[in-house]
Design a protein around this motif. Structure first.
Motif, PDB file in Angstrom:
ATOM      1  N   THR A 239       0.822  -1.207   0.000  1.00  0.00           N
ATOM      2  CA  THR A 239       0.000   0.000   0.000  1.00  0.00           C
ATOM      3  C   THR A 239       0.859   1.261   0.000  1.00  0.00           C
ATOM      4  OG1 THR A 239      -0.141  -0.170   2.421  1.00  0.00           O
ATOM      5  CG2 THR A 239      -1.945  -1.128   1.144  1.00  0.00           C
ATOM      6  N   LEU A 240       2.007   1.197   0.658  1.00  0.00           N
ATOM      7  CA  LEU A 240       2.913   2.349   0.652  1.00  0.00           C
ATOM      8  C   LEU A 240       3.482   2.586  -0.745  1.00  0.00           C
ATOM      9  CD1 LEU A 240       4.901   1.761   3.974  1.00  0.00           C
ATOM     10  CD2 LEU A 240       2.938   3.264   3.590  1.00  0.00           C
ATOM     11  N   VAL A 241       3.815   1.506  -1.442  1.00  0.00           N
ATOM     12  CA  VAL A 241       4.351   1.639  -2.799  1.00  0.00           C
ATOM     13  C   VAL A 241       3.315   2.283  -3.716  1.00  0.00           C
ATOM     14  CG1 VAL A 241       5.178   0.370  -4.810  1.00  0.00           C
ATOM     15  CG2 VAL A 241       5.948  -0.284  -2.524  1.00  0.00           C
ATOM     16  N   MET A 242       2.072   1.816  -3.653  1.00  0.00           N
ATOM     17  CA  MET A 242       1.031   2.378  -4.511  1.00  0.00           C
ATOM     18  C   MET A 242       0.751   3.830  -4.158  1.00  0.00           C
ATOM     19  SD  MET A 242      -1.640  -0.813  -5.018  1.00  0.00           S
ATOM     20  CE  MET A 242      -2.004  -0.974  -3.267  1.00  0.00           C
ATOM     21  N   PHE A 243       0.758   4.154  -2.881  1.00  0.00           N
ATOM     22  CA  PHE A 243       0.486   5.529  -2.466  1.00  0.00           C
ATOM     23  C   PHE A 243       1.578   6.480  -2.951  1.00  0.00           C
ATOM     24  CE2 PHE A 243       0.951   8.957   0.684  1.00  0.00           C
ATOM     25  CZ  PHE A 243      -0.293   9.536   0.579  1.00  0.00           C
ATOM     26  N   VAL A 244       2.830   6.059  -2.866  1.00  0.00           N
ATOM     27  CA  VAL A 244       3.935   6.901  -3.332  1.00  0.00           C
ATOM     28  C   VAL A 244       3.809   7.180  -4.819  1.00  0.00           C
ATOM     29  CG1 VAL A 244       6.424   6.928  -3.732  1.00  0.00           C
ATOM     30  CG2 VAL A 244       5.544   6.264  -1.504  1.00  0.00           C
ATOM     31  N   THR A 281       9.396  12.092  -4.039  1.00  0.00           N
ATOM     32  CA  THR A 281       8.789  10.802  -3.696  1.00  0.00           C
ATOM     33  C   THR A 281       9.508   9.623  -4.348  1.00  0.00           C
ATOM     34  OG1 THR A 281       7.188  11.084  -5.521  1.00  0.00           O
ATOM     35  CG2 THR A 281       6.520  11.800  -3.318  1.00  0.00           C
ATOM     36  N   ARG A 282       9.926   9.772  -5.612  1.00  0.00           N
ATOM     37  CA  ARG A 282      10.504   8.640  -6.339  1.00  0.00           C
ATOM     38  C   ARG A 282      12.005   8.487  -6.148  1.00  0.00           C
ATOM     39  NH1 ARG A 282       6.810   7.147 -10.496  1.00  0.00           N
ATOM     40  NH2 ARG A 282       4.761   7.897  -9.840  1.00  0.00           N
ATOM     41  N   LEU A 283      12.709   9.579  -5.911  1.00  0.00           N
ATOM     42  CA  LEU A 283      14.166   9.501  -5.775  1.00  0.00           C
ATOM     43  C   LEU A 283      14.653   9.646  -4.338  1.00  0.00           C
ATOM     44  CD1 LEU A 283      15.494  11.485  -8.866  1.00  0.00           C
ATOM     45  CD2 LEU A 283      14.916   9.066  -8.670  1.00  0.00           C
ATOM     46  N   VAL A 284      13.769  10.059  -3.427  1.00  0.00           N
ATOM     47  CA  VAL A 284      14.170  10.223  -2.027  1.00  0.00           C
ATOM     48  C   VAL A 284      13.374   9.286  -1.130  1.00  0.00           C
ATOM     49  CG1 VAL A 284      14.408  11.838  -0.112  1.00  0.00           C
ATOM     50  CG2 VAL A 284      14.830  12.627  -2.443  1.00  0.00           C
ATOM     51  N   ILE A 285      12.059   9.484  -1.074  1.00  0.00           N
ATOM     52  CA  ILE A 285      11.234   8.709  -0.141  1.00  0.00           C
ATOM     53  C   ILE A 285      11.189   7.235  -0.529  1.00  0.00           C
ATOM     54  CG2 ILE A 285       8.902   8.407   0.764  1.00  0.00           C
ATOM     55  CD1 ILE A 285       8.517  11.398   0.544  1.00  0.00           C
ATOM     56  N   VAL A 290      11.000   3.138   1.619  1.00  0.00           N
ATOM     57  CA  VAL A 290      10.275   1.912   1.256  1.00  0.00           C
ATOM     58  C   VAL A 290      11.241   0.795   0.875  1.00  0.00           C
ATOM     59  CG1 VAL A 290       8.552   0.917  -0.289  1.00  0.00           C
ATOM     60  CG2 VAL A 290       8.272   3.265   0.525  1.00  0.00           C
ATOM     61  N   VAL A 291      12.114   1.058  -0.105  1.00  0.00           N
ATOM     62  CA  VAL A 291      13.042   0.021  -0.553  1.00  0.00           C
ATOM     63  C   VAL A 291      14.013  -0.353   0.575  1.00  0.00           C
ATOM     64  CG1 VAL A 291      14.831  -0.551  -2.232  1.00  0.00           C
ATOM     65  CG2 VAL A 291      12.842   0.780  -2.944  1.00  0.00           C
ATOM     66  N   TYR A 292      14.450   0.616   1.314  1.00  0.00           N
ATOM     67  CA  TYR A 292      15.331   0.321   2.452  1.00  0.00           C
ATOM     68  C   TYR A 292      14.635  -0.579   3.467  1.00  0.00           C
ATOM     69  CZ  TYR A 292      18.069   1.035   6.703  1.00  0.00           C
ATOM     70  OH  TYR A 292      18.802   0.835   7.847  1.00  0.00           O
ATOM     71  N   LEU A 321      13.306   2.623 -13.449  1.00  0.00           N
ATOM     72  CA  LEU A 321      12.423   3.425 -14.294  1.00  0.00           C
ATOM     73  C   LEU A 321      12.252   4.832 -13.724  1.00  0.00           C
ATOM     74  CD1 LEU A 321       9.710   0.749 -15.116  1.00  0.00           C
ATOM     75  CD2 LEU A 321      11.471   1.628 -16.644  1.00  0.00           C
ATOM     76  N   HIS A 322      12.225   4.949 -12.410  1.00  0.00           N
ATOM     77  CA  HIS A 322      12.136   6.265 -11.793  1.00  0.00           C
ATOM     78  C   HIS A 322      13.343   7.124 -12.176  1.00  0.00           C
ATOM     79  CE1 HIS A 322       9.530   4.398  -8.351  1.00  0.00           C
ATOM     80  NE2 HIS A 322       8.888   4.461  -9.495  1.00  0.00           N
ATOM     81  N   VAL A 323      14.524   6.525 -12.164  1.00  0.00           N
ATOM     82  CA  VAL A 323      15.733   7.256 -12.520  1.00  0.00           C
ATOM     83  C   VAL A 323      15.674   7.701 -13.977  1.00  0.00           C
ATOM     84  CG1 VAL A 323      18.237   7.072 -12.767  1.00  0.00           C
ATOM     85  CG2 VAL A 323      17.106   6.090 -10.767  1.00  0.00           C
TER      86      VAL A 323
END
Length: 405
Positions: A239-244, A281-285, A290-292, A321-323
């Motif tokens: 759910t955190l991944v989808m929300f981000v 959100t994609r490069l920091v949070i 999440v990934v950490y 893909l975010h990068v």
């Protein structure tokens, strides 16, 4: 024999050693005894396929009943394109080859159709222009995605803001896999997965952009990620991944809508806001929180297993893909800030509208049509001025004729 094969395949597919941490069984998944909650079963995801078809039907109605009138209200204008004359042989060649053809093939068509190579090039150019999506079509598509992403973001925020794992990501793994699923989490998952299935089903009719391949990889990775996280009960972190992801997507779609409508200042403001939210959100949070949490913090609660590596591999694909998209966004921001312009959208259509030939292939745009009456008045005024000048010069010549004699 078929039943036996299916049983062996089913047993091999759902091996607990792959999906679950060491020592856990399928009976443990979601079984924490909380009333009003449910256990996640893989068969629940079968509902997403008919729901995806439902999304497509709702989209069809939405684009015609809501998005199309809205596009006219906001002033979306389409180019008036000249149509290629009927040529059955060239039409068959175009449908088969599209843009991938050689000079030798054109020479062969020259003999079959009785046209010169230049005329064939011109016909193919007109035919390609016919297939280019209109601004109205792109506006309707962007508005549909904007509505869904906005609703998904608001619904995700409401369902997650009071949960402990929203603020402390270590709670995503406490008690795993004995974590019950609430009804809000269940429908959040089902509707998100259904929507991405609908995007895959409509990929052949949607606007094709430069990052088409990356978008397909993103959709497939997202479908695998949502499905795997549901079956293995990684729903909290899912759910955190989808929300981000939803937090910036609706801003991008709104910027596209105003871009197609010609509202440049509004579009630029929304794009800058989208760029800031996307990069944060994609490069920091996403990587730092999440990934950490999935790679490092989860190991405080269970030992690594195959599903752990598969799940994190999908997350790393999304991060790659975010990068890639962040590079495109930063390049656009650089052009906008330091060069004072953005030549064109880095994620624009595969065939840009800037590839025009000076052969009258495309007629005037909506803005040019609006300038028509003004141009005619200016031309009339200029003609009057020219006539007055000529008349004045003629009088001067006539007045000097006697003196010359």
């Amino acid at each position: 024999m078929d039943i036996l094969t299916f049983g062996l395949l089913n047993q091999w597919l759902w091996q607990k050693n792959f999906w679950l941490p060491p020592g856990a069984t399928w009976q443990d998944v979601g079984n924490d005894g909380i009333e009003g909650s449910r256990r996640p079963f893989p068969r629940d995801l079968l509902l997403t396929l008919p729901l995806a078809l439902g999304f497509i039907a709702v989209r069809f109605v939405f684009e015609r009943v809501v998005a199309l009138p809205l596009s006219r209200t906001l002033g979306v204008c389409d180019r008036v394109r000249a149509r290629a004359p009927p040529e059955p042989k060239l039409e068959a060649f175009y449908l088969q080859r599209k843009n991938h053809y050689s000079q030798s093939e054109l020479l062969g068509l020259e003999k079959q159709c009785g046209l010169t190579v230049r005329q064939i090039h011109h016909w193919l150019h007109l035919r390609r222009n016919q297939d280019k999506p209109s601004n109205t079509k792109k506006f309707c598509e962007a508005s549909w995605r904007f509505v869904f992403y906005l609703i998904a973001f608001v619904a995700g925020l409401i369902s997650l803001i009071d949960t402990p794992w929203f603020w402390n990501h270590r709670e995503c793994w406490r008690g795993h896999p004995r974590q019950a699923v609430t009804e809000a989490q269940y429908w959040y998952y089902v509707l998100e997965l259904s929507f991405y299935w609908s995007l895959v089903f409509c990929v052949s009719v949607d606007v094709k952009r430069k990052d088409f391949k990356e978008q397909i990889i993103h959709h497939i990775a997202t479908i695998f990620l949502i499905s795997f996280s549901y079956c293995g009960n990684y729903i909290r972190v899912g759910t955190l991944v989808m929300f981000v992801h939803d937090s910036s997507d609706f801003l991008l779609e709104s910027a596209k809508m105003f871009n197609y409508a010609g509202w440049r200042k509004t579009c630029d403001g929304l794009f800058v806001l989208f760029a800031v939210v996307f990069l944060v959100t994609r490069l920091v949070i996403f990587p730092s929180r999440v990934v950490y949490s999935t790679i490092v913090e989860s190991l405080d609660f269970f030992d690594p297993f195959p599903g752990y590596y598969f799940f994190n591999a999908l997350l790393l694909v999304l991060q790659a893909l975010h990068v890639f998209w962040a590079y495109l966004i930063l390049r656009m921001v650089y052009k906008f800030v330091f060069l004072g312009k953005v030549e064109r959208d880095e994620r624009s259509d595969e065939e840009s509208e800037g590839e025009e030939e000076g052969d009258g292939a495309e007629e005037k745009s909506c803005w040019e049509q609006r300038k028509g009456p003004l141009n005619s008045r200016l031309v009339s005024l200029a003609n009057n001025c020219v006539l007055n000048n000529l008349t004045h010069q003629q009088r001067n010549i006539n007045s000097r004729m006697p003196k010359a004699r």
